[in-house]
Design an enzyme around this catalytic site. Structure first.
Site, short mmCIF file in Angstrom:
data_model
loop_
_atom_site.label_atom_id
_atom_site.label_comp_id
_atom_site.label_asym_id
_atom_site.label_seq_id
_atom_site.Cartn_x
_atom_site.Cartn_y
_atom_site.Cartn_z
N ASP A 13 0.85 -1.19 0.00
CA ASP A 13 0.00 0.00 0.00
C ASP A 13 0.89 1.24 0.00
OD1 ASP A 13 -2.43 1.54 0.36
OD2 ASP A 13 -1.78 1.87 2.41
N SER A 14 0.28 2.39 -0.25
CA SER A 14 1.00 3.65 -0.21
C SER A 14 1.43 4.02 1.21
CB SER A 14 0.12 4.76 -0.78
OG SER A 14 -1.12 4.79 -0.08
N TYR A 45 -0.66 8.72 -2.21
CA TYR A 45 -0.60 8.48 -3.65
C TYR A 45 -1.86 9.03 -4.35
CZ TYR A 45 3.22 4.97 -3.43
OH TYR A 45 4.40 4.31 -3.27
N GLY A 46 -2.94 9.14 -3.58
CA GLY A 46 -4.27 9.44 -4.16
C GLY A 46 -4.39 10.74 -4.92
N CYS A 76 -3.69 -1.12 -2.08
CA CYS A 76 -3.98 0.30 -2.30
C CYS A 76 -4.89 0.46 -3.52
CB CYS A 76 -2.67 1.04 -2.54
SG CYS A 76 -2.86 2.78 -2.92
N ASN A 77 -6.05 1.04 -3.32
CA ASN A 77 -6.99 1.23 -4.43
C ASN A 77 -6.39 2.12 -5.51
OD1 ASN A 77 -10.10 0.36 -3.62
ND2 ASN A 77 -8.72 0.62 -1.90
N THR A 78 -5.63 3.12 -5.09
CA THR A 78 -5.07 4.06 -6.07
C THR A 78 -4.06 3.34 -6.97
OG1 THR A 78 -5.40 5.86 -4.50
CG2 THR A 78 -3.88 6.27 -6.31
N CYS A 187 -11.28 2.70 -1.06
CA CYS A 187 -10.03 3.25 -0.54
C CYS A 187 -9.71 2.49 0.75
CB CYS A 187 -10.21 4.74 -0.24
SG CYS A 187 -8.79 5.49 0.59
N THR A 188 -8.42 2.24 0.95
CA THR A 188 -7.98 1.46 2.12
C THR A 188 -8.50 2.01 3.44
OG1 THR A 188 -6.02 2.85 2.01
CG2 THR A 188 -5.82 0.60 1.18
N HIS A 189 -8.66 3.34 3.52
CA HIS A 189 -9.01 3.96 4.80
C HIS A 189 -10.49 3.88 5.14
CE1 HIS A 189 -5.02 5.49 4.20
NE2 HIS A 189 -5.06 6.25 5.27
N1 DGL Z 1 -4.08 3.77 -0.03
C1 DGL Z 1 -4.76 4.81 -0.76
C2 DGL Z 1 -5.97 4.18 -1.47
O1 DGL Z 1 -6.48 3.14 -1.12
C3 DGL Z 1 -5.20 5.94 0.14
C4 DGL Z 1 -4.05 6.78 0.67
C5 DGL Z 1 -3.29 7.50 -0.42
O2 DGL Z 1 -3.84 8.44 -1.02
O3 DGL Z 1 -2.14 7.12 -0.65
O4 DGL Z 1 -6.45 4.76 -2.42
#
Ligand code: DGL
Length: 268
Positions: A13-14, A45-46, A76-78, A187-189
């Site tokens: 993940d980021s 990363y988003g 990480c979704n991004t 998104c992971t969060h």
């Molecule tokens: N991990 C990123 C996601 O799932 C969220 C945090 C980021 O922007 O890096 O999109």
């Protein structure tokens, strides 16, 4: 290539957010070893470009492949939205990404075929969820909304805070106006905001947690390929980050729901 079933699953993940996927994996697959990589020095990363994210994704993939992982999970979704092909092109081991898992979860959950997707600006701009869902079910109508303020709010620990509630009401207004019956937490969060979001969208909208969907998909893949870990002893968890681990440790424990140890700093 002969895969060692005792080898670890590589998850990346980021930053800290991918620990929601690790948590779901630990619960669903309690005997699997896991190596996690969080790029804490370069998060978020988003809001970054596709070129930059692809470059970072390549570096992380190479790092985890050197650790001899038996499969890779793009938590990480991004990264999954804009660079999953980079990972697939490099990897000799199977690759799963959260977007595919979330897309399948949405299709299973939605009865009226009206799906909302929320994520970072890069994920939403990429249209990756819509593409993934339409690949399986072309008739689903998709309404997307970027929610850039959710990541900092979650990292602040404001999981049930009036500011977060107001922000969610504002972001979700246009999506709810479309009468969606399912909302993908892209998104992971966002899984940490589940109780608050469920409250805001009401009981008629199903939330799809891509972390849980990912754990299910991983279990299925390990069984299909015969590479589930046969060992029944306590698994090994290792965490690699690119910046001093203090913040990772404190926020990470919230994401993971348990104590975090065995954290190493990677110097590129
Ligand atoms: N991990 C990123 C996601 O799932 C969220 C945090 C980021 O922007 O890096 O999109």
């Amino acid at each position: 290539m002969q895969t060692d079933p005792r080898a670890a699953i590589g998850v990346f993940d980021s930053g800290v957010g991918g620990l929601t996927v690790v948590r779901a994996l630990m619960e669903r697959l309690p005997f699997e070893n896991i190596i996690y990589f969080g790029d804490t020095a370069r998060v978020p990363y988003g809001v970054k470009s596709v070129e930059t994210i692809s470059h970072y994704t390549r570096e992380i993939t190479e790092f985890l492949l050197q650790k001899q992982v038996k499969m890779l999970i793009v938590a990480c979704n991004t990264m999954a939205a804009v660079a999953s092909q980079v990972v697939k092109d490099l990897s000799p081991v199977p690759v799963l990404d959260v977007i595919d898992a979330g897309a399948l979860g949405a299709i299973a959950a939605s009865e009226r075929r009206q799906v909302g997707v929320i994520g970072t600006p890069t994920t939403i701009n990429s249209n990756a969820y819509a593409r993934a869902i339409h690949q399986y079910e072309p008739d689903v109508r998709i309404y997307s909304q970027a929610c850039p303020l959710f990541v900092p709010l979650v990292e602040e620990g404001w999981l049930d805070h009036p500011v977060t509630r107001l922000t969610a009401q504002e972001y979700l207004k246009p999506v709810l106006a479309q009468n969606v019956d399912t909302l993908v937490l892209g998104c992971t969060h966002y899984p940490l905001l589940k109780p608050l979001l469920q409250d805001v969208v009401g009981p008629g909208v199903k939330l799809v947690d891509s972390a849980e969907a990912m754990a299910e998909e991983t279990a299925a893949l390990l069984n299909e390929r015969g590479i589930a870990n046969p060992s029944r002893s306590q698994p090994n968890y290792e965490f690699y980050v690119t910046d001093v681990p203090l913040r990772f440790q404190t926020i990470g424990e919230r994401f993971l729901g348990r104590t975090l140890s065995n954290v190493h700093v990677v110097k590129w």
